[in-house]
Design a protein around this motif. Structure first.
Motif, PDB file in Angstrom:
ATOM      1  N   SER A  40       1.042  -2.888   1.850  1.00 55.94           N
ATOM      2  CA  SER A  40       1.849  -3.263   0.874  1.00 55.94           C
ATOM      3  C   SER A  40       3.359  -3.048   1.545  1.00 55.94           C
ATOM      4  O   SER A  40       3.705  -2.212   2.514  1.00 55.94           O
ATOM      5  CB  SER A  40       1.761  -2.089  -0.154  1.00 55.94           C
ATOM      6  N   VAL A  42       7.591  -3.057  -0.066  1.00 51.45           N
ATOM      7  CA  VAL A  42       8.787  -2.746  -1.169  1.00 51.45           C
ATOM      8  C   VAL A  42       9.959  -2.835  -0.383  1.00 51.45           C
ATOM      9  O   VAL A  42      10.104  -1.916   0.343  1.00 51.45           O
ATOM     10  CB  VAL A  42       8.628  -1.713  -2.235  1.00 51.45           C
ATOM     11  N   THR A 135       7.959  -7.075  -3.579  1.00 51.70           N
ATOM     12  CA  THR A 135       6.922  -6.304  -3.330  1.00 51.70           C
ATOM     13  C   THR A 135       5.786  -7.310  -3.060  1.00 51.70           C
ATOM     14  O   THR A 135       5.512  -8.461  -3.659  1.00 51.70           O
ATOM     15  CB  THR A 135       6.601  -5.649  -4.884  1.00 51.70           C
ATOM     16  N   ASN A 137       1.727  -6.865  -2.144  1.00 52.17           N
ATOM     17  CA  ASN A 137       0.664  -5.903  -2.325  1.00 52.17           C
ATOM     18  C   ASN A 137      -0.698  -6.482  -2.060  1.00 52.17           C
ATOM     19  O   ASN A 137      -1.091  -7.536  -2.645  1.00 52.17           O
ATOM     20  CB  ASN A 137       0.852  -5.477  -3.765  1.00 52.17           C
ATOM     21  N   LEU A 138      -1.518  -6.074  -1.229  1.00 49.58           N
ATOM     22  CA  LEU A 138      -2.863  -6.361  -1.237  1.00 49.58           C
ATOM     23  C   LEU A 138      -3.529  -6.033  -2.394  1.00 49.58           C
ATOM     24  O   LEU A 138      -3.799  -4.696  -2.622  1.00 49.58           O
ATOM     25  CB  LEU A 138      -3.521  -5.810   0.113  1.00 49.58           C
ATOM     26  N   THR A 139      -3.683  -6.717  -3.524  1.00 47.77           N
ATOM     27  CA  THR A 139      -4.313  -6.162  -4.653  1.00 47.77           C
ATOM     28  C   THR A 139      -5.827  -6.065  -4.620  1.00 47.77           C
ATOM     29  O   THR A 139      -6.346  -5.467  -5.462  1.00 47.77           O
ATOM     30  CB  THR A 139      -3.876  -6.798  -5.912  1.00 47.77           C
TER      31      THR A 139
END
Ligand SMILES: *[C@@H]1O[C@H](CO)[C@@H](O)[C@H](O)[C@H]1NC(C)=O
Ligand SMILES: *[C@@H]1O[C@H](CO)[C@@H](O)[C@H](O)[C@H]1NC(C)=O
Length: 244
Positions: A40, A42, A135, A137-139
């Motif tokens: 991630s 940010v 952002t 992000n590896l969700t």
């Protein structure tokens, strides 16, 4: 270094020869330690004012990539485009930054057909002083689905978003000011509170930091022995973009 793919039809109309790609200040880190990947990011950019008009392409971004830069480059972009060619719509499209969530990379399963993927939501930024928070992000770590968002850092308004399967080990991160035969930047920029989440602890990640073309930064710090890294500030002064 990979980069944002030009709008070739526009570039070819405007230019008889290949476009020159040059770079403003850059700060980056990586690769991560063996077996550790970036999961991630940010980061908030204060991009300042764009040039009054733009003769080429001017793109400030923060990107993550794999070891040899052959995979997907996930890059949220603060961009200004050739007059009339902005990816954003609207009457101020030549004079306001266009915020987009993009990936320069490959279709799932392909190893050679690089393309610039652009999220369908793009927004002109009338209030760059607010800052823009990106952002990544590896969700879903099973499908390798990554979601990017860009939000107004004051209001939280969603400016851009994109989701793509990116089945790569992300081990590098860098900021960039990319100039494609551009009208050069007129404002200093900062990146603030860059938070990089890793899949595991890498106590030496902070030591991999590098700078070019007059960029400066505060030292990377970690409060959890190297699983999460924060850089309070990156300064991007106004300098002449240079070749790689
Ligand atoms: C990333 O996504 C996961 C799963 O949806 C979530 O738990 C996590 O808070 C997200 N992290 C960031 C930095 O957005
Ligand atoms: C910095 O970013 C992190 C992660 O998004 C957030 O939790 C924290 O509140 C931010 N700190 C400041 C000073 O903005």
């Amino acid at each position: 270094m990979q980069y944002k793919q030009l709008n070739w039809s526009a570039a070819l109309l405007a230019l008889p020869f290949a476009t020159a790609q040059t770079w403003g200040p850059v700060v980056g880190l990586g690769p991560t330690a063996d077996g550790v990947t970036i999961t991630s990011v940010v980061a908030t950019i204060y991009p300042g004012a764009p040039p009054a008009s733009q003769a080429g392409g001017l793109y400030s971004w923060i990107g993550i990539d794999n070891e040899d830069e052959t995979g997907d480059l996930i890059q949220g972009i603060v961009g200004q485009y050739i007059a009339g060619e902005s990816e954003c719509q609207g009457t101020n499209r030549d004079t306001e930054w266009c915020i987009s969530a993009e990936v320069y990379g490959l279709a799932v399963g392909s190893t050679e057909d690089y393309a610039q993927y652009v999220g369908t939501k793009l927004t002109l930024d009338a209030t760059p002083a607010h800052g823009i928070t990106f952002t990544y992000n590896l969700t879903d770590s099973t499908t390798k689905s990554w979601t990017q968002t860009a939000r107004d850092a004051v209001t939280g308004t969603l400016l851009a978003t994109f989701t793509k399967i990116s089945d790569y080990d992300f081990v590098r991160i860098n900021t960039a000011v990319e100039c494609a035969d551009c009208t050069a930047p007129i404002s200093a920029q900062t990146w603030q509170n860059i938070t990089i989440g890793l899949s595991g602890a890498d106590a030496a990640f902070g030591k991999t930091i590098f700078q070019s073309n007059s960029a400066t930064n505060t030292a990377p710090v970690t409060a959890d022995k190297g699983k999460t890294w924060t850089i309070a500030k990156i300064n991007v002064p106004v300098v002449t973009p240079i070749a790689d």
